[in-house]
Enzyme design. Structure first.
Site, short mmCIF file in Angstrom:
data_model
loop_
_atom_site.label_atom_id
_atom_site.label_comp_id
_atom_site.label_asym_id
_atom_site.label_seq_id
_atom_site.Cartn_x
_atom_site.Cartn_y
_atom_site.Cartn_z
N ASN A 84 0.98 -1.21 0.09
CA ASN A 84 -0.13 0.01 -0.08
C ASN A 84 0.84 1.43 0.10
O ASN A 84 0.39 2.31 -0.61
CB ASN A 84 -0.93 -0.11 1.15
CG ASN A 84 -1.49 1.32 1.64
OD1 ASN A 84 -2.28 1.82 0.95
ND2 ASN A 84 -1.07 2.10 2.54
N TYR A 150 4.78 9.50 -11.08
CA TYR A 150 3.61 8.57 -10.37
C TYR A 150 3.22 7.45 -11.34
O TYR A 150 3.09 6.57 -10.96
CB TYR A 150 2.63 9.65 -9.82
CG TYR A 150 1.68 9.04 -9.11
CD1 TYR A 150 1.85 8.09 -7.67
CD2 TYR A 150 0.34 9.09 -9.16
CE1 TYR A 150 1.01 7.57 -6.86
CE2 TYR A 150 -0.59 8.10 -8.53
CZ TYR A 150 -0.31 7.54 -7.24
OH TYR A 150 -1.13 7.08 -6.34
N LYS A 154 3.56 3.68 -10.71
CA LYS A 154 2.18 2.60 -10.52
C LYS A 154 1.94 1.68 -11.80
O LYS A 154 1.54 0.48 -11.64
CB LYS A 154 1.03 3.70 -10.58
CG LYS A 154 1.09 4.25 -9.27
CD LYS A 154 0.75 3.38 -8.00
CE LYS A 154 0.66 3.89 -6.49
NZ LYS A 154 0.69 3.07 -5.47
N THR A 184 -7.83 11.09 1.36
CA THR A 184 -6.64 11.15 2.17
C THR A 184 -5.74 12.21 1.90
O THR A 184 -5.91 13.08 1.24
CB THR A 184 -5.82 9.57 1.57
OG1 THR A 184 -5.37 9.81 0.25
CG2 THR A 184 -6.77 8.43 1.44
#
Length: 245
Positions: A84, A150, A154, A184
């Site tokens: 995670n 990013y 991923k 978040t």
């Protein structure tokens, strides 16, 4: 007995995933740079914490050479790994990022989960049921200006999961799952970016303002339900919002 290894349990979606697993009575080995005193207090008999900085690859490698993983999973019949932990930064157009920031992101987002996955698979050969889930992102599958690092990191996890699935190792199931847009601290980071750094900033501001962000608890419950369910691994690179429990 089911046992689980989770990274990034100290905040956000990771905290919610940890809570969902512990609430089901699943012993958890949790790795993060910082601890989670609230979870430790609530589940002292089920939660083991290890402080690790995933950007420090030599320290992670050194820990993986200890017997900690082997000892934790020794009596497990089923084993789970949830990769995670991840970083959004550096945000900005290509040519503007600091080289150290790029290397930091690759270490946390790619190197650490690949090392942990390799060690997990080697350690849990005795388990009849083994499941690995990478927390992916829509950015792995759709390009976003300003998020090249990013997006690339991923996407690397997605493709690693596809390759693992193609190996058909005994008892091993794997999925790289995008959880949707979860409310978040990472979303706050996105909204704090400038339009010059991230041209689609307005879209994410609109999602927040219109109440379209998913709560971490809701996303975590859905993830854990799917992870523990019979259909896990049928889709290797899916969107959690579109998968059956």
């Amino acid at each position: 007995m089911i046992k689980a290894l989770l990274t990034g349990h100290s905040r956000g979606l990771g905290t919610a995933i940890a809570d969902a697993l512990l609430a089901r009575g699943i012993p958890l080995l949790a790795l993060a740079r910082s601890g989670n005193p609230q979870l430790c207090s609530a589940h002292p008999d089920l939660l083991q914490e290890v402080s690790l900085d995933f950007s420090d690859t030599p320290s992670l490698q050194a820990w993986l050479h200890t017997p900690a993983l082997r000892d934790f999973f020794a009596d497990a019949e089923s084993a789970l790994l949830i990769n995670n932990a991840g970083l959004l930064q550096p945000v900005g157009l290509v040519g503007e990022a600091d080289a150290t920031a790029i290397a930091h992101a690759v270490a946390v987002n790619v190197t650490a989960p690949l090392l942990l996955t390799n060690a997990f698979v080697a350690t849990t050969r005795h388990c009849a049921d083994r499941r690995v889930v990478h927390i992916s992102s829509g950015a792995a599958r759709s390009p976003y200006a300003g998020w090249s690092v990013y997006c690339a990191t991923k996407a690397a996890l997605d493709h690693q999961a596809r390759a693992m699935a193609a190996e058909h190792l005994p008892g091993l199931r794997v999925a790289s799952l995008a959880p949707g847009v979860v409310d978040t601290a990472m979303q706050a980071e996105i909204r704090a970016s400038s339009v010059e750094q991230f041209p689609q900033k307005g879209r994410f501001e609109a999602l927040k303002n219109s109440g379209q962000l998913t709560s971490p608890d809701k996303a975590a419950q859905r993830l854990v339900n799917y992870l523990l369910g019979p259909n896990f691994g049928d889709v290797v690179d899916g969107d959690l919002r579109h998968l059956p429990d």
